[in-house]
Design a protein around this motif. Structure first.
Motif, PDB file in Angstrom:
ATOM      1  N   SER A   1       0.853  -1.193   0.000  1.00  0.00           N
ATOM      2  CA  SER A   1       0.000   0.000   0.000  1.00  0.00           C
ATOM      3  C   SER A   1       0.886   1.238   0.000  1.00  0.00           C
ATOM      4  N   ASP A   2       0.320   2.364  -0.417  1.00  0.00           N
ATOM      5  CA  ASP A   2       1.063   3.628  -0.368  1.00  0.00           C
ATOM      6  C   ASP A   2       1.484   3.949   1.058  1.00  0.00           C
ATOM      7  N   GLN A   3       0.614   3.591   2.007  1.00  0.00           N
ATOM      8  CA  GLN A   3       0.913   3.835   3.425  1.00  0.00           C
ATOM      9  C   GLN A   3       2.151   3.037   3.857  1.00  0.00           C
ATOM     10  N   GLU A   4       2.252   1.782   3.426  1.00  0.00           N
ATOM     11  CA  GLU A   4       3.415   0.950   3.753  1.00  0.00           C
ATOM     12  C   GLU A   4       4.689   1.508   3.108  1.00  0.00           C
ATOM     13  N   ILE A   5       4.564   1.921   1.853  1.00  0.00           N
ATOM     14  CA  ILE A   5       5.719   2.479   1.137  1.00  0.00           C
ATOM     15  C   ILE A   5       6.195   3.759   1.820  1.00  0.00           C
ATOM     16  N   ASP A   6       5.253   4.653   2.141  1.00  0.00           N
ATOM     17  CA  ASP A   6       5.610   5.910   2.814  1.00  0.00           C
ATOM     18  C   ASP A   6       6.257   5.658   4.174  1.00  0.00           C
ATOM     19  N   TYR A   7       5.670   4.735   4.932  1.00  0.00           N
ATOM     20  CA  TYR A   7       6.219   4.412   6.249  1.00  0.00           C
ATOM     21  C   TYR A   7       7.667   3.937   6.111  1.00  0.00           C
ATOM     22  N   TYR A   8       7.893   3.010   5.190  1.00  0.00           N
ATOM     23  CA  TYR A   8       9.243   2.467   5.008  1.00  0.00           C
ATOM     24  C   TYR A   8      10.243   3.558   4.620  1.00  0.00           C
TER      25      TYR A   8
END
Length: 191
Positions: free
Chosen positions: A135-142
């Protein structure tokens, strides 16, 4: 276990991951680094780039190395759909790369080179990595937490994204980390 016949092993890398992996082989070595332009001929097949760059880094030490030294260099590249994914310049590029890898497979190639006064040996190892849909949220978090701007393909398999995103690999985990230790061991035991 490995007898280098009185030679001194020099790891020519700033990578803490490569340092730890080489240390895991129980070898005595020192670290020496040198800035090298990482350029390759445009007509070089992408599958040969890692080995080419690794050898280029090793040969940068040719004129200053001592008779009793073996220089070890390494380079890792990520290829997705015949596209070379290098180190991202910024957050936007990292995000774009991780979106491409999301839900897909890609190839990680690590080249290693060993240089002494007598010879230069270069080998490459290939590993296929499969990512789940991110998800975009996972990518941003990483990206925000791990700042993967020094990593080919914008990720480190040994970090959070590897824990949650990598579904499977075909090949060596250590090749994806940046040093195929099985090949290092093979070359040095035959040295």
């Amino acid at each position: 276990m490995i007898d280098l016949g009185g030679k001194k092993l020099i790891l020519a890398s700033k990578s803490p991951r490569r340092f730890e992996l080489l240390k895991g082989l129980g070898l005595d070595f020192e670290v020496r680094t040198k800035e090298t332009e990482e350029n390759y001929p445009s007509n070089l097949p992408l599958s040969d780039v890692a080995g080419y760059l690794s050898e280029l880094k090793a040969k940068a030490f040719q004129d200053e190395m001592k008779e009793d030294e073996i220089i070890l260099t390494s380079d890792t590249v990520v290829i997705h759909n015949d596209e070379f994914l290098g180190k991202p310049l910024d957050k936007n590029v990292a995000k774009e790369m991780l979106r491409k890898l999301s839900g897909n497979d890609h190839l990680v190639i690590t080249g290693i080179s060993f240089l002494s006064k007598e010879k230069c040996i270069t080998k490459q190892d290939f590993t296929k990595v499969y990512f789940k849909e991110l998800s975009d949220q996972e990518i941003d978090y990483y990206i925000d937490q791990y700042q993967p701007f020094d990593k080919a393909g914008a990720y480190g398999i040994q970090e959070w994204i590897g824990y949650v995103g990598v579904q499977k690999i075909e090949g060596s985990y250590f090749t994806v980390m940046g040093l195929p230790v099985h090949l290092v061991y093979e070359v040095l035991t035959q040295w």
